[in-house]
Motif scaffolding. Structure first.
Motif, mmCIF file in Angstrom:
data_model
loop_
_atom_site.group_PDB
_atom_site.id
_atom_site.type_symbol
_atom_site.label_atom_id
_atom_site.label_comp_id
_atom_site.label_asym_id
_atom_site.label_seq_id
_atom_site.Cartn_x
_atom_site.Cartn_y
_atom_site.Cartn_z
ATOM 1 N N GLY A 137 44.999 37.745 29.107
ATOM 2 C CA GLY A 137 46.222 36.938 29.003
ATOM 3 C C GLY A 137 46.770 36.574 30.372
ATOM 4 O O GLY A 137 47.114 35.410 30.619
ATOM 5 N N LEU A 189 44.931 34.563 46.206
ATOM 6 C CA LEU A 189 44.945 34.343 44.761
ATOM 7 C C LEU A 189 46.187 33.513 44.456
ATOM 8 O O LEU A 189 47.309 34.002 44.538
ATOM 9 N N LEU A 190 45.974 32.262 44.133
ATOM 10 C CA LEU A 190 47.112 31.391 43.852
ATOM 11 C C LEU A 190 47.046 30.899 42.419
ATOM 12 O O LEU A 190 45.980 30.581 41.927
ATOM 13 N N PRO A 191 48.175 30.853 41.752
ATOM 14 C CA PRO A 191 48.143 30.369 40.379
ATOM 15 C C PRO A 191 47.866 28.868 40.319
ATOM 16 O O PRO A 191 48.151 28.147 41.266
ATOM 17 N N ARG A 192 47.326 28.449 39.223
ATOM 18 C CA ARG A 192 47.042 27.025 39.052
ATOM 19 C C ARG A 192 48.329 26.255 38.829
ATOM 20 O O ARG A 192 49.348 26.803 38.449
ATOM 21 N N ILE A 193 48.243 24.957 39.058
ATOM 22 C CA ILE A 193 49.451 24.148 38.986
ATOM 23 C C ILE A 193 49.829 23.810 37.556
ATOM 24 O O ILE A 193 50.979 23.896 37.164
ATOM 25 N N CYS A 194 48.843 23.371 36.736
ATOM 26 C CA CYS A 194 49.242 23.023 35.362
ATOM 27 C C CYS A 194 48.384 23.712 34.305
ATOM 28 O O CYS A 194 47.566 24.506 34.623
ATOM 29 N N PHE A 244 57.422 36.952 38.895
ATOM 30 C CA PHE A 244 56.835 36.576 37.609
ATOM 31 C C PHE A 244 57.650 37.085 36.421
ATOM 32 O O PHE A 244 57.620 36.515 35.343
ATOM 33 N N PHE A 269 43.318 32.808 36.823
ATOM 34 C CA PHE A 269 42.430 33.694 37.565
ATOM 35 C C PHE A 269 41.239 34.078 36.706
ATOM 36 O O PHE A 269 41.234 33.882 35.501
ATOM 37 N N GLU A 270 40.256 34.688 37.361
ATOM 38 C CA GLU A 270 39.126 35.245 36.627
ATOM 39 C C GLU A 270 39.215 36.759 36.676
ATOM 40 O O GLU A 270 39.454 37.323 37.748
ATOM 41 N N GLU A 320 44.575 33.997 32.001
ATOM 42 C CA GLU A 320 44.752 32.668 31.425
ATOM 43 C C GLU A 320 46.043 32.028 31.922
ATOM 44 O O GLU A 320 46.105 30.834 32.177
#
Lengths: 363, 329
Positions: free
Chosen positions: B250, B324-329, B182, B257-258, B253
């Motif tokens: 941040g 826990l995977l990040p969102r695509i868009c 990251f 994630f929450e 967002e």
């Protein structure tokens, strides 16, 4: 400006809530094209705030949900090849194919990686010169420029072991396909936000005129969505069908020209089969012929007999806005985020996953 | 100097590592007996817990794997109303780890123990070939004396107030931000700390916790869902009362994630009676200004966790699932 907290301001949202409830005189079916909006609507529990006349309908805008099983099967076949490092973006791993999923193949020892940015594929290709690295590219106009950038860098840096399985799709095509179906009942649209940063607001003008429906391009924050809904309610009352750009802080009229040029340089429109919607003409992207040597579908044998979509799930109907997740017999029973049957249960942007996570027992 | 396989071979090098490094850092009269087992005096009701620590990276803003290994087990004991007394420390070390790094990790572990009056009385050291573990894995087990009875899941009951000892998601946020893929720069610091003293203070002031749980992996959401599932009761919490730092917001967002699902390593959830709640909150706030009463246990029996946002609309707080995977868009 605080780009998070200012757009979650309690007083402003409650004011918008009372205005929407006051001004909304008759039912308004709003399709949120983008899965990110579905997620936000559920996360911030917005249906409570807009009153009974507003009915949110999930649209076809989640890149994972719209992927047909045949393409997942191709991905699985490629990922299981000897000497291949298979790369894709996050949620794609969990989507079930006809016989297996990328996640299951990974557990069996195949080298399958979830990337955080497509450019990581370059690094992986350089680190594994004796292997073939395949990038399974997915997403709408939002992620297409990143794939185009990766193609450009692959060529510029003379990388010889990186191939592309392109599954990029465009937003206007499925919206048109849905509106041409006489069984759908959609009065207005929430336009996608990130997609519109690339495309610009202008591309929706034709759609709004053709189908005489208002479209509000909206950010993902609750204030964005509430302001957009109020605009759509007001347009309903006035009988207009304008394109309203609520997300002006990042969406311009013509979009990101550099990104669009990059897309056009490497990709060309092609027909694409959508889950639940069938083949839609020119709705997808493929590599231009001059870059065919980078195309994984041409380099490797992708042929696989796909079983087609599961009969138990109604993802297709949900994606066309004709059913809510609760209406599916397997929802939250046989089909859960840990064991998804349909792709709408996979991504956090999928309608079923969002309903399961935030509201599965409201019915 | 680096750890070599011979440091785990049972010979001179291993003796030297244990005697010159590990024993010196954990020095106490029970350990220095070097018996096959530690011989302990236990005359009261005890709690016993164990945990393994495999965090990557092993050093992060606000702590390291040694600090977590001490706090993790001490906190597990504290959460059932026990004051930790003795800890074991087993190390699985990858060949090639710098001995200076090992010392730093063990010193962090020892410092936490010293502050809390806990002794490391036994342990084990194994060295595995390069690539067989991720630099170092640590297992700690701990024994503690019960200082407050019946702090258990079965004590949860309707009308109990739910308190949170600080802001949430810091540890998970730091670990996410510090992962090399990251390349995020962030001032965020892990909440990693021992909860021993705050629990002692609660008990000393006559608070009788019904249930406590440190919100580690799975975060606040996992704890509340476990409570509601075990008790069959609904739990209502208020989003506005749950403090989240701007940095954590941040990161959430950015990746979709929450904060409720992110791990904490020094923040706990506490259920107390209505009568105990005001004093308990006052004590929690002395340790962390972000402590807050976040909600209550309802008397409806549906096993749901409901979260009400600032706009008074409600949704369910589901337990975290999968990777826990990040969102695509």
């Amino acid at each position: 400006m605080d780009l998070i907290n200012d757009f979650r301001d309690k007083e402003l949202i409650l004011t918008l809530s009372s205005l929407i409830k006051k001004e909304s005189k008759k039912p308004l079916n709003i399709m949120e094209i983008c899965g990110g909006h579905t997620h936000s609507i559920m996360k911030f529990a917005l249906p409570d705030l807009v009153g009974k006349n507003i009915n949110f309908i999930h649209g076809p805008g989640c890149p994972v949900c719209v992927m047909p099983r045949s393409r997942i099967d191709e991905a699985c076949k490629l990922a299981a090849l000897e000497g291949v490092v298979f790369c894709t973006l996050a949620d794609m791993l969990r989507v079930p194919g006809s016989y297996t999923s990328l996640q299951k193949l990974r557990a069996q020892g195949h080298d399958i990686r979830a990337l955080y940015t497509p450019l990581d594929a370059l690094k992986i290709a350089k680190q594994n010169p004796d292997k073939n690295v395949i990038f399974f590219a997915i997403g709408f106009e939002t992620t297409t420029p990143m794939s185009a950038n990766l193609v450009e860098k692959t060529i510029e840096q003379g990388i010889k072991n990186l191939y592309f399985h392109i599954n990029h799709v465009t937003v206007p095509a499925p919206v048109r396909a849905i509106m041409q179906d006489e069984n759908v009942n959609i009065d207005a649209f929430l336009g996608p936000s990130h997609v519109s940063v690339i495309t610009g607001s202008e591309i929706y003008k034709e759609l709004s005129e053709e189908f005489a429906r208002p479209i509000a391009i909206s950010g993902f924050e609750p204030l964005d969505i509430m302001a957009s809904v109020l605009n759509l309610v007001r347009q309903q009352n006035l009988g207009t069908h304008e394109v309203y750009n609520e997300y002006e802080r990042v969406v311009s009229k013509n979009g990101n020209l550099k990104a669009k040029e990059l897309i056009a340089k490497y990709f060309i429109p092609c027909d694409f089969e959508w889950r639940g919607l069938g083949v839609i003409k020119d709705s997808g992207m493929r590599l231009r012929d001059e870059y065919a040597h980078l195309d994984a579908r041409r380099k490797f044998d992708c042929n696989v007999e796909s079983k087609g979509e599961s009969k138990a799930c109604i993802c297709g109907k949900i994606l066309r806005g004709q059913a809510k997740p609760f209406e599916c017999k397997v929802f939250a029973k046989a089909c859960t985020p840990q064991n998804p049957i349909g792709s709408c249960m996979v991504s956090s942007e999928g309608a079923c996953a969002a309903y399961f996570k935030y509201a599965k027992r409201i019915s | 100097m680096k750890i070599m396989l011979s440091h785990g071979g049972g010979g001179e090098e291993m003796n030297s590592l244990i005697n010159e490094t590990i024993f010196k850092i954990f020095d106490n009269e029970i350990l220095s007996q070097s018996n096959d087992s530690a011989i302990l005096n236990l005359n009261s009701k005890c709690a016993f817990s164990t945990d393994s620590f495999v965090v990557t990276p092993i050093f992060f803003n606000g702590g390291d794997i040694g600090k977590i290994a001490a706090c993790g087990t001490i906190n597990d004991l504290a959460m059932v109303g026990a004051k930790a007394k003795y800890l074991s420390c087993s190390l699985i070390i990858e060949e090639g780890l710098e001995i200076d790094e090992l010392k730093q990790i063990l010193t962090s572990l020892a410092e936490i123990c010293k502050n809390d009056g806990v002794k490391v009385v036994c342990g084990d050291t194994k060295v595995v070939p390069r690539g067989k573990c991720d630099k170092i894995f640590i297992n700690t087990s701990g024994i503690g004396e019960i200082i407050c009875d019946n702090v258990e899941l079965k004590s949860l009951r309707p009308k109990a107030k739910v308190l949170l000892s600080g802001d949430i998601g810091r540890h998970g946020g730091v670990i996410l931000a510090s992962r090399e893929e990251f390349e995020l720069s962030s001032a965020l610091k892990s909440d990693c700390k021992s909860l021993n003293s705050v629990v002692l203070e609660l008990v000393k002031n006559g608070i009788k916790p019904l249930c406590m749980r440190d919100a580690t992996r799975g975060g606040l959401s996992a704890v509340l869902n476990e409570w509601s599932k075990f008790s069959n009761l609904d739990i209502l919490v208020f989003e506005e009362k749950i403090k989240v730092s701007d940095e954590v917001t941040g990161i959430c967002e950015l990746f979709g994630f929450e904060p409720y699902e992110l791990a904490n390593e020094g923040t706990f959830v506490l259920a107390v009676s209505e009568e105990d709640a005001p004093l308990a909150l006052k004590i929690l706030k002395e340790f962390d200004q972000n402590a807050s009463e976040i909600g209550e246990i309802l008397d409806s029996k549906n096993s749901r966790v409901i979260i009400e946002n600032a706009y008074k609309s409600r949704r369910f707080l589901e337990p975290p699932k999968g990777e826990l995977l990040p969102r695509i868009c």
